[in-house]
Design an enzyme around this catalytic site. Sequence first.
Site: not given
Length: 281
Positions: A30-31, A36-37, A149-150, A186
């Site tokens: 979601m940008g 992490g991304h 994480k999710d 996050s």
Amino acid sequence: MKNFKTVAALRAFRQEITSKGETLALVPTMGALHKGHLSLVELAKTKADHVVVSIFVNPTQFGPNEDFDSYPRMVEEDSLKLKPLNIAGVFAPSVSEMYPNGYASTVSVSGLTDCLCGAARPGHFDGVATVVSKLLLQSRADYAVFGEKDWQQLQVIRRVNADLNIDCDIIGAPIYRDEKSGLALSSRNAYLSTKELASAETLNVTLRSFAKDIRDGADIDIATADATQKIINAGFNNIDYLECRESESLKRVDQFDPKHPCRVFVAAKIGSARLIDNMAV
Ligand code: PAF
């Protein structure tokens, strides 16, 4: 790095690489990209010939009183962060491209979504399952990478992928933690003041000792009460859940059994931020 705005443009790219026998990995986001991304992108690059990152703040996974309007949107900065990673492109569709007028279908997963974030955020996983199904079908990705994480989201996506025969290889990537504090990265950490950040950094420490107590044979109810107290004392205003559940089925664990892998899960609010974390027992 290409900039895909429409499903048609993404599909044309997919066809082009398919005709050359090349593979595609998708990293849905979601940008508001953080390290992490970027670690998900690095993992995706090891799997496929081409990587596309989707950036879409999906309205259908936010509840009426949640942070959809204030969720950080920064596609240009995100693209700059992705450039050095040499990926094939960014897919950043508009809301009307993803949900055109008359859109009326929802993907809903039962069972797995009854607990944890599913119970705390009604409708959230319908939104996630729907948008991820669409992204996987639009891109026809061979691989898709999601952060652990999710964790519950990852199990829901694996279920949808299997149930709807989407036939994508779903890859879970380890939680990216701040080196010093262990705080799970996050996009919502951006909402934290300096004082709140210091409190937030205690969450993973408490969760780790909660996991250890359970592993060491503590009574789970007593360990939960103890960890709850620590989280409140650290300055969190509310705890949505703090639980031990089986890793895949997400069934509640009453007594630790090393033969059945389980994890501890927490969602807690501090200031305006709702933080989640989980780890293996
Ligand atoms: O994890 C996220 O960022 C989102 O839930 C996802 C998977 C991109 C779907 O909108």
